[in-house]
Design a protein around this motif. Structure first.
Motif, PDB file in Angstrom:
ATOM      1  N   ARG A  43       8.971   3.101  -3.437  1.00 55.97           N
ATOM      2  CA  ARG A  43       7.718   3.294  -4.244  1.00 55.97           C
ATOM      3  C   ARG A  43       7.168   2.144  -4.925  1.00 55.97           C
ATOM      4  NH1 ARG A  43      10.404   8.451  -6.344  1.00 55.97           N
ATOM      5  NH2 ARG A  43       9.634  10.080  -5.177  1.00 55.97           N
ATOM      6  N   ARG A  44       7.925   1.386  -5.416  1.00 58.96           N
ATOM      7  CA  ARG A  44       7.574   0.127  -5.991  1.00 58.96           C
ATOM      8  C   ARG A  44       6.874  -0.831  -4.893  1.00 58.96           C
ATOM      9  NH1 ARG A  44       5.249  -2.790  -9.707  1.00 58.96           N
ATOM     10  NH2 ARG A  44       6.113  -4.652 -10.252  1.00 58.96           N
ATOM     11  N   LEU A  45       7.799  -1.143  -3.470  1.00 63.02           N
ATOM     12  CA  LEU A  45       6.785  -1.630  -2.603  1.00 63.02           C
ATOM     13  C   LEU A  45       5.673  -1.092  -2.232  1.00 63.02           C
ATOM     14  CD1 LEU A  45       7.122  -3.879  -0.417  1.00 63.02           C
ATOM     15  CD2 LEU A  45       8.392  -2.155   1.163  1.00 63.02           C
ATOM     16  N   ALA A  46       5.409   0.100  -2.192  1.00 59.91           N
ATOM     17  CA  ALA A  46       4.159   0.636  -1.800  1.00 59.91           C
ATOM     18  C   ALA A  46       3.153   0.337  -2.792  1.00 59.91           C
ATOM     19  CB  ALA A  46       4.274   2.345  -1.626  1.00 59.91           C
ATOM     20  N   ASP A  47       3.436   0.498  -3.994  1.00 63.77           N
ATOM     21  CA  ASP A  47       2.501   0.041  -5.225  1.00 63.77           C
ATOM     22  C   ASP A  47       2.158  -1.147  -5.245  1.00 63.77           C
ATOM     23  OD1 ASP A  47       2.687   2.761  -6.073  1.00 63.77           O
ATOM     24  OD2 ASP A  47       4.215   2.302  -7.886  1.00 63.77           O
ATOM     25  N   LEU A  48       3.109  -2.259  -4.907  1.00 57.39           N
ATOM     26  CA  LEU A  48       2.780  -3.639  -4.817  1.00 57.39           C
ATOM     27  C   LEU A  48       1.874  -4.054  -3.624  1.00 57.39           C
ATOM     28  CD1 LEU A  48       6.350  -5.142  -5.865  1.00 57.39           C
ATOM     29  CD2 LEU A  48       4.177  -5.261  -6.999  1.00 57.39           C
ATOM     30  N   LEU A  49       2.023  -3.396  -2.427  1.00 55.16           N
ATOM     31  CA  LEU A  49       1.302  -3.536  -1.432  1.00 55.16           C
ATOM     32  C   LEU A  49      -0.015  -3.006  -1.630  1.00 55.16           C
ATOM     33  CD1 LEU A  49       3.841  -2.834   1.572  1.00 55.16           C
ATOM     34  CD2 LEU A  49       3.009  -5.068   0.873  1.00 55.16           C
ATOM     35  N   HIS A  50      -0.298  -1.771  -2.247  1.00 56.98           N
ATOM     36  CA  HIS A  50      -1.550  -1.398  -2.502  1.00 56.98           C
ATOM     37  C   HIS A  50      -2.231  -2.182  -3.481  1.00 56.98           C
ATOM     38  CE1 HIS A  50      -4.484   1.729  -3.310  1.00 56.98           C
ATOM     39  NE2 HIS A  50      -4.398   1.308  -4.573  1.00 56.98           N
ATOM     40  N   ALA A  51      -1.514  -2.763  -4.608  1.00 58.37           N
ATOM     41  CA  ALA A  51      -2.204  -3.662  -5.353  1.00 58.37           C
ATOM     42  C   ALA A  51      -2.772  -4.921  -4.451  1.00 58.37           C
ATOM     43  CB  ALA A  51      -1.287  -4.114  -6.551  1.00 58.37           C
ATOM     44  N   LEU A  52      -1.692  -5.528  -4.057  1.00 58.28           N
ATOM     45  CA  LEU A  52      -2.215  -6.578  -3.042  1.00 58.28           C
ATOM     46  C   LEU A  52      -3.531  -6.310  -2.217  1.00 58.28           C
ATOM     47  CD1 LEU A  52      -1.430  -9.673  -2.108  1.00 58.28           C
ATOM     48  CD2 LEU A  52      -0.237  -8.774  -0.488  1.00 58.28           C
ATOM     49  N   THR A  53      -3.563  -5.329  -1.405  1.00 57.99           N
ATOM     50  CA  THR A  53      -4.487  -5.152  -0.431  1.00 57.99           C
ATOM     51  C   THR A  53      -5.869  -4.565  -1.027  1.00 57.99           C
ATOM     52  OG1 THR A  53      -3.872  -2.759  -0.150  1.00 57.99           O
ATOM     53  CG2 THR A  53      -3.009  -4.506   1.485  1.00 57.99           C
ATOM     54  N   HIS A  54      -5.867  -4.039  -2.411  1.00 59.19           N
ATOM     55  CA  HIS A  54      -6.914  -3.902  -3.091  1.00 59.19           C
ATOM     56  C   HIS A  54      -7.311  -4.812  -4.215  1.00 59.19           C
ATOM     57  CE1 HIS A  54      -5.831  -0.119  -0.960  1.00 59.19           C
ATOM     58  NE2 HIS A  54      -7.228   0.112  -0.958  1.00 59.19           N
ATOM     59  N   GLU A  55      -6.487  -5.949  -4.252  1.00 59.77           N
ATOM     60  CA  GLU A  55      -6.789  -7.186  -5.168  1.00 59.77           C
ATOM     61  C   GLU A  55      -6.802  -6.619  -6.575  1.00 59.77           C
ATOM     62  OE1 GLU A  55     -10.084  -9.582  -4.203  1.00 59.77           O
ATOM     63  OE2 GLU A  55      -9.937  -9.420  -1.806  1.00 59.77           O
ATOM     64  N   GLN A  56      -5.724  -6.033  -6.912  1.00 62.28           N
ATOM     65  CA  GLN A  56      -5.637  -5.271  -8.262  1.00 62.28           C
ATOM     66  C   GLN A  56      -4.227  -5.958  -8.841  1.00 62.28           C
ATOM     67  OE1 GLN A  56      -4.979  -1.163  -7.314  1.00 62.28           O
ATOM     68  NE2 GLN A  56      -7.229  -0.773  -7.159  1.00 62.28           N
ATOM     69  N   VAL A  57      -4.177  -5.825 -10.006  1.00 65.25           N
ATOM     70  CA  VAL A  57      -3.018  -6.249 -10.666  1.00 65.25           C
ATOM     71  C   VAL A  57      -2.079  -5.273 -10.779  1.00 65.25           C
ATOM     72  CG1 VAL A  57      -1.982  -7.394 -12.875  1.00 65.25           C
ATOM     73  CG2 VAL A  57      -4.161  -7.928 -12.198  1.00 65.25           C
ATOM     74  N   PRO A  58      -0.859  -5.242 -10.353  1.00 67.96           N
ATOM     75  CA  PRO A  58       0.377  -4.155 -10.260  1.00 67.96           C
ATOM     76  C   PRO A  58       0.524  -3.615 -11.611  1.00 67.96           C
ATOM     77  CG  PRO A  58       1.115  -6.304  -9.129  1.00 67.96           C
ATOM     78  CD  PRO A  58      -0.193  -6.478  -9.620  1.00 67.96           C
ATOM     79  N   GLY A  59       0.369  -2.261 -11.629  1.00 69.20           N
ATOM     80  CA  GLY A  59       0.726  -1.373 -12.807  1.00 69.20           C
ATOM     81  C   GLY A  59      -0.645  -1.368 -13.714  1.00 69.20           C
ATOM     82  N   ALA A  60      -1.668  -2.074 -13.572  1.00 68.44           N
ATOM     83  CA  ALA A  60      -2.822  -2.116 -14.319  1.00 68.44           C
ATOM     84  C   ALA A  60      -3.765  -1.260 -13.722  1.00 68.44           C
ATOM     85  CB  ALA A  60      -3.534  -3.405 -14.319  1.00 68.44           C
TER      86      ALA A  60
END
Length: 154
Positions: A136-153
């Motif tokens: 789940r954390r990997l999916a969240d980090l990849l999502h944040a990266l591809t959408h130019e977001q800060v993880p967990g923000a």
């Protein structure tokens, strides 16, 4: 970079870049093998066009060119090649009499399924021993990266 060498952030960024390079190389090898399984000698670009048609079709040539950001002339040649191989077929677009829809033939679908079968569950196998929270954390980090977001923000 300081006089003492790369900062901790720079070292981490280089490590991420290296891992992405390895991942991209692995994906390229898979695409090349799959293309060759569909039709010996098929180029990776033709395979990408074919998989786009198979996965998102039926599509017009313009929609494929836009989606893949490729030249329409090159796409036209590639589609002709795919038609000659019996992998895709054209049908008139009911919403635009000047255009055609491209879709995979039954033989094309069968050949693609056969080509993809060897690594069909590769990601599942690679992650099967991972803790689900890490997946789940990997999916969240990849999502944040591809959408130019800060993880967990959120």
């Amino acid at each position: 970079m300081t006089d003492e060498g790369p900062t901790e952030r720079e070292q981490a960024m280089r490590a991420v870049e290296l891992e992405f390079s390895e991942l991209i190389a692995q994906v390229r090898r898979i695409i090349m093998r799959n293309a060759d399984r569909v039709s010996p000698g098929m180029l990776p670009g033709a395979y990408k066009v074919f998989t786009t048609i198979a996965d998102a079709g039926p599509l017009t040539a313009s929609a494929i060119a836009d989606r893949l950001m490729i030249d329409k002339g090159q796409l036209s040649r590639t589609v002709r090649e795919l038609e000659d191989l019996g992998l895709v077929a054209r049908t008139p677009d009911p919403s635009d009499g000047r255009a055609h829809l491209l879709e995979p033939t039954e033989d094309g679908r069968r050949r693609l399924a056969t080509a993809r079968a060897p690594q069909e569950h590769g990601l599942s196998r690679a992650l099967e021993k991972w803790d689900v929270s890490d997946v789940r954390r990997l999916a969240d980090l990849l999502h944040a990266l591809t959408h130019e977001q800060v993880p967990g923000a959120d």
